[in-house]
Scaffold this motif. Structure first.
Motif, PDB file in Angstrom:
ATOM      1  N   MET A   1       1.310  -1.153   0.180  1.00 38.13           N
ATOM      2  CA  MET A   1       0.110  -0.347  -0.433  1.00 38.13           C
ATOM      3  C   MET A   1       1.054   1.665  -0.093  1.00 38.13           C
ATOM      4  SD  MET A   1      -3.090   1.139   2.390  1.00 38.13           S
ATOM      5  CE  MET A   1      -4.046   2.407   2.328  1.00 38.13           C
ATOM      6  N   PHE A   2       2.036   1.268   1.078  1.00 41.19           N
ATOM      7  CA  PHE A   2       2.608   2.528   1.025  1.00 41.19           C
ATOM      8  C   PHE A   2       4.014   1.890   0.592  1.00 41.19           C
ATOM      9  CE2 PHE A   2      -0.452   2.345   4.148  1.00 41.19           C
ATOM     10  CZ  PHE A   2      -0.455   3.643   4.381  1.00 41.19           C
ATOM     11  N   SER A   3       4.202   1.663  -1.156  1.00 44.16           N
ATOM     12  CA  SER A   3       5.173   1.406  -1.439  1.00 44.16           C
ATOM     13  C   SER A   3       6.446   2.971  -1.278  1.00 44.16           C
ATOM     14  CB  SER A   3       5.017   1.205  -2.818  1.00 44.16           C
ATOM     15  OG  SER A   3       4.497   3.010  -3.889  1.00 44.16           O
ATOM     16  N   TYR A   4       7.673   2.918  -2.296  1.00 45.74           N
ATOM     17  CA  TYR A   4       8.239   3.605  -1.880  1.00 45.74           C
ATOM     18  C   TYR A   4       8.128   4.974  -2.705  1.00 45.74           C
ATOM     19  CZ  TYR A   4      13.104   6.478  -2.613  1.00 45.74           C
ATOM     20  OH  TYR A   4      13.923   7.559  -2.627  1.00 45.74           O
ATOM     21  N   GLU A   5       7.326   4.156  -4.267  1.00 49.88           N
ATOM     22  CA  GLU A   5       7.623   5.698  -5.520  1.00 49.88           C
ATOM     23  C   GLU A   5       6.457   6.971  -4.943  1.00 49.88           C
ATOM     24  OE1 GLU A   5       8.051   1.946  -5.610  1.00 49.88           O
ATOM     25  OE2 GLU A   5       9.479   2.409  -7.363  1.00 49.88           O
ATOM     26  N   ILE A   6       5.329   5.599  -4.252  1.00 54.58           N
ATOM     27  CA  ILE A   6       3.758   6.931  -3.060  1.00 54.58           C
ATOM     28  C   ILE A   6       5.007   7.799  -2.215  1.00 54.58           C
ATOM     29  CG2 ILE A   6       1.977   6.331  -2.352  1.00 54.58           C
ATOM     30  CD1 ILE A   6       1.073   4.467  -3.282  1.00 54.58           C
TER      31      ILE A   6
ATOM     32  N   LYS B   1      -3.517   9.815  -3.886  1.00 55.07           N
ATOM     33  CA  LYS B   1      -1.998   9.636  -4.263  1.00 55.07           C
ATOM     34  C   LYS B   1      -1.945   7.280  -3.634  1.00 55.07           C
ATOM     35  CE  LYS B   1       0.825  13.766  -3.725  1.00 55.07           C
ATOM     36  NZ  LYS B   1       1.986  14.941  -3.562  1.00 55.07           N
ATOM     37  N   LEU B   2      -2.329   7.463  -2.861  1.00 57.73           N
ATOM     38  CA  LEU B   2      -2.774   5.723  -2.661  1.00 57.73           C
ATOM     39  C   LEU B   2      -3.853   5.204  -3.387  1.00 57.73           C
ATOM     40  CD1 LEU B   2      -1.683   7.011  -0.276  1.00 57.73           C
ATOM     41  CD2 LEU B   2      -2.287   5.014   1.249  1.00 57.73           C
ATOM     42  N   ASN B   3      -4.517   5.868  -4.276  1.00 63.27           N
ATOM     43  CA  ASN B   3      -5.253   5.121  -5.575  1.00 63.27           C
ATOM     44  C   ASN B   3      -6.992   4.986  -4.614  1.00 63.27           C
ATOM     45  OD1 ASN B   3      -3.383   4.492  -7.901  1.00 63.27           O
ATOM     46  ND2 ASN B   3      -2.439   3.506  -6.374  1.00 63.27           N
ATOM     47  N   CYS B   4      -7.293   5.824  -3.956  1.00 68.54           N
ATOM     48  CA  CYS B   4      -8.397   5.891  -3.219  1.00 68.54           C
ATOM     49  C   CYS B   4      -9.129   7.497  -3.686  1.00 68.54           C
ATOM     50  CB  CYS B   4      -8.387   5.751  -1.641  1.00 68.54           C
ATOM     51  SG  CYS B   4      -6.794   4.432  -0.944  1.00 68.54           S
ATOM     52  N   GLU B   5     -10.674   6.745  -3.713  1.00 63.27           N
ATOM     53  CA  GLU B   5     -10.879   8.004  -4.358  1.00 63.27           C
ATOM     54  C   GLU B   5     -11.440   9.009  -3.397  1.00 63.27           C
ATOM     55  OE1 GLU B   5     -12.668   8.592  -7.103  1.00 63.27           O
ATOM     56  OE2 GLU B   5     -11.252   6.775  -7.885  1.00 63.27           O
ATOM     57  N   GLY B   6     -11.561   7.900  -1.911  1.00 67.28           N
ATOM     58  CA  GLY B   6     -11.744   9.881  -0.840  1.00 67.28           C
ATOM     59  C   GLY B   6     -11.334   8.348   0.822  1.00 67.28           C
ATOM     60  N   PHE B   7     -11.617   9.037   1.252  1.00 69.55           N
ATOM     61  CA  PHE B   7     -11.436   9.149   2.935  1.00 69.55           C
ATOM     62  C   PHE B   7     -12.416   7.291   3.700  1.00 69.55           C
ATOM     63  CE2 PHE B   7     -11.149   9.167   7.176  1.00 69.55           C
ATOM     64  CZ  PHE B   7     -10.095   9.135   7.718  1.00 69.55           C
ATOM     65  N   SER B   8     -12.672   6.895   3.130  1.00 71.41           N
ATOM     66  CA  SER B   8     -13.966   5.943   3.369  1.00 71.41           C
ATOM     67  C   SER B   8     -12.997   4.973   2.202  1.00 71.41           C
ATOM     68  CB  SER B   8     -15.091   6.192   2.706  1.00 71.41           C
ATOM     69  OG  SER B   8     -16.262   6.987   3.612  1.00 71.41           O
ATOM     70  N   GLU B   9     -12.655   4.984   1.346  1.00 68.57           N
ATOM     71  CA  GLU B   9     -12.011   4.032   1.243  1.00 68.57           C
ATOM     72  C   GLU B   9     -10.569   4.211   1.455  1.00 68.57           C
ATOM     73  OE1 GLU B   9     -10.312   2.315  -3.234  1.00 68.57           O
ATOM     74  OE2 GLU B   9     -11.916   4.091  -3.488  1.00 68.57           O
ATOM     75  N   PHE B  10      -9.867   4.914   1.571  1.00 66.34           N
ATOM     76  CA  PHE B  10      -9.009   4.682   2.101  1.00 66.34           C
ATOM     77  C   PHE B  10      -8.701   3.761   3.938  1.00 66.34           C
ATOM     78  CE2 PHE B  10      -6.130   6.332   5.921  1.00 66.34           C
ATOM     79  CZ  PHE B  10      -4.923   5.671   5.313  1.00 66.34           C
TER      80      PHE B  10
ATOM     81  N   VAL C   1     -10.962   1.696   4.614  1.00 65.59           N
ATOM     82  CA  VAL C   1     -11.195   0.312   4.177  1.00 65.59           C
ATOM     83  C   VAL C   1      -9.930  -0.390   3.986  1.00 65.59           C
ATOM     84  CG1 VAL C   1     -12.319  -1.655   2.435  1.00 65.59           C
ATOM     85  CG2 VAL C   1     -13.196   0.593   3.646  1.00 65.59           C
ATOM     86  N   LYS C   2      -9.051   0.250   2.827  1.00 59.41           N
ATOM     87  CA  LYS C   2      -7.737  -0.422   2.705  1.00 59.41           C
ATOM     88  C   LYS C   2      -6.759  -0.802   3.758  1.00 59.41           C
ATOM     89  CE  LYS C   2      -8.712   0.695  -2.370  1.00 59.41           C
ATOM     90  NZ  LYS C   2      -7.922   1.208  -3.079  1.00 59.41           N
ATOM     91  N   PHE C   3      -7.270   0.671   4.240  1.00 54.45           N
ATOM     92  CA  PHE C   3      -5.701   0.258   5.788  1.00 54.45           C
ATOM     93  C   PHE C   3      -5.872  -0.254   6.044  1.00 54.45           C
ATOM     94  CE2 PHE C   3      -4.159   3.358   9.491  1.00 54.45           C
ATOM     95  CZ  PHE C   3      -3.085   2.859   8.694  1.00 54.45           C
ATOM     96  N   LYS C   4      -7.456  -0.823   7.350  1.00 50.72           N
ATOM     97  CA  LYS C   4      -7.690  -1.632   7.840  1.00 50.72           C
ATOM     98  C   LYS C   4      -6.928  -3.106   7.588  1.00 50.72           C
ATOM     99  CE  LYS C   4     -11.357  -3.802  10.464  1.00 50.72           C
ATOM    100  NZ  LYS C   4     -13.046  -3.761  11.139  1.00 50.72           N
ATOM    101  N   MET C   5      -7.476  -3.300   6.039  1.00 53.68           N
ATOM    102  CA  MET C   5      -7.203  -4.434   5.523  1.00 53.68           C
ATOM    103  C   MET C   5      -5.594  -4.768   5.385  1.00 53.68           C
ATOM    104  SD  MET C   5      -9.732  -4.592   2.223  1.00 53.68           S
ATOM    105  CE  MET C   5      -9.006  -6.032   1.300  1.00 53.68           C
ATOM    106  N   TYR C   6      -5.226  -3.863   5.431  1.00 54.20           N
ATOM    107  CA  TYR C   6      -3.242  -3.795   5.317  1.00 54.20           C
ATOM    108  C   TYR C   6      -2.727  -3.780   6.862  1.00 54.20           C
ATOM    109  CZ  TYR C   6       1.199  -1.314   5.585  1.00 54.20           C
ATOM    110  OH  TYR C   6       2.736  -0.587   5.623  1.00 54.20           O
ATOM    111  N   ILE C   7      -3.589  -2.932   7.403  1.00 51.01           N
ATOM    112  CA  ILE C   7      -3.239  -3.484   8.611  1.00 51.01           C
ATOM    113  C   ILE C   7      -2.822  -4.898   9.408  1.00 51.01           C
ATOM    114  CG2 ILE C   7      -3.258  -2.821  11.785  1.00 51.01           C
ATOM    115  CD1 ILE C   7      -4.404  -0.608  10.878  1.00 51.01           C
ATOM    116  N   GLU C   8      -4.678  -5.661   9.027  1.00 49.58           N
ATOM    117  CA  GLU C   8      -4.545  -6.461   8.969  1.00 49.58           C
ATOM    118  C   GLU C   8      -3.749  -7.922   9.014  1.00 49.58           C
ATOM    119  OE1 GLU C   8      -8.967  -8.011   7.635  1.00 49.58           O
ATOM    120  OE2 GLU C   8      -9.714  -6.126  10.020  1.00 49.58           O
ATOM    121  N   GLU C   9      -3.623  -7.778   7.926  1.00 45.80           N
ATOM    122  CA  GLU C   9      -2.664  -8.109   6.791  1.00 45.80           C
ATOM    123  C   GLU C   9      -1.101  -8.044   7.257  1.00 45.80           C
ATOM    124  OE1 GLU C   9      -2.085  -7.196   3.125  1.00 45.80           O
ATOM    125  OE2 GLU C   9      -4.561  -7.918   2.275  1.00 45.80           O
ATOM    126  N   ASN C  10      -1.066  -7.057   7.747  1.00 45.65           N
ATOM    127  CA  ASN C  10       0.487  -7.507   8.637  1.00 45.65           C
ATOM    128  C   ASN C  10       0.604  -7.418   9.803  1.00 45.65           C
ATOM    129  OD1 ASN C  10       2.474  -5.015   6.496  1.00 45.65           O
ATOM    130  ND2 ASN C  10       0.641  -4.864   6.000  1.00 45.65           N
TER     131      ASN C  10
END
Length: 243
Positions: free
Chosen positions: A1-6, A53-62, A64-73
């Motif tokens: 989700m947080f690549s070096y390029e981003i 910049k994180l390819n999310c349409e808005g804060f709500s989508e961010f 959701v994706k961030f929660k999945m990212y946390i769970e994976e990590n």
């Protein structure tokens, strides 16, 4: 989700937001955008730009994706995927990081004495760096003791290179400030340029890899730092041969 390029594309406000989000990850996923703006001291516009910049349409989508990212990590098993390191090495040439490395190489070349500072795993790399630089003809030593005496002065052009993953280690910050007071130039290699050590350095080289902590211990990869140390050393050695 947080690549070096981003992360590299983020401006100072967005980096500050990124640092807050990563530090308060469990709290952020339940916040409203206005609450996050107030807590992180940024505008809602900055948050929405950050999300885009994180390819999310808005804060709500961010969220959701961030929660999945946390769970994976947050799984007990630590990922041994080397793709992040490979991607770092593949994209370094002609990048902003590459330019900063060249500037650091110039600082090292013009200095009479190099002092590496760091503790823990960074301290181990300081010892390796001092030995590596000394092997190619540049007088260097390392300080990995938080209580190392600080009552000495610089003679001639001297450079301190601070190594720290977080960039917030109190004893390393204290040592850097002491050397700055004595007229040393200061460079730093940290995992983010939005940290105290980076901000008080004359030059900072950030590498941005995913932080990894287990049982309150930081086991974030140090391969980017090792790469930088050896690359600078080899560039210096080649310059000495040409001379």
């Amino acid at each position: 989700m947080f690549s070096y390029e981003i992360i590299q594309s983020l401006n100072s406000l967005e980096l500050s937001l990124y640092e807050y989000i990563m530090t308060n990850s469990k709290k952020v996923i339940y916040m409203r955008i206005r609450e996050l703006a107030d807590e992180a001291h940024v505008s809602t516009t900055t948050i929405l730009r950050f999300c885009k910049k994180l390819n999310c349409e808005g804060f709500s989508e961010f969220k959701v994706k961030f929660k999945m990212y946390i769970e994976e990590n947050n799984t007990k098993k630590v990922s041994d995927d080397i793709s992040e390191t490979i991607n770092f090495l593949k994209n370094i040439e002609e990048s902003d990081l590459d330019k900063r490395l060249n500037k650091l190489c110039d600082l090292v070349r013009s200095a009479n004495t190099i002092v590496f500072i760091g503790i823990g795993s960074s301290g181990i790399l300081c010892k390796y760096a001092a030995r590596y630089f000394s092997a190619i003809g540049k007088f260097s030593f390392h300080i990995d003791d938080p209580f190392f005496p600080k009552n000495f002065k610089a003679y001639g052009e001297s450079l301190v290179i601070a190594l720290s993953v977080s960039g917030e280690t109190p004893t390393t910050i204290e040592n850097v400030m002491r050397f700055k007071e004595e007229g040393y130039s200061v460079a730093s290699i940290t995992n983010s340029e939005n940290c105290t050590i980076a901000k008080i350095s004359d030059l900072n080289v950030p590498y941005y890899v995913q932080p990894v902590k287990v049982n309150y211990s930081d086991i974030t990869t140090q391969l980017p730092v090792l790469y930088m140390i050896e690359r600078i050393g080899k560039k210096l050695y080649n310059q000495y041969i040409i001379e």
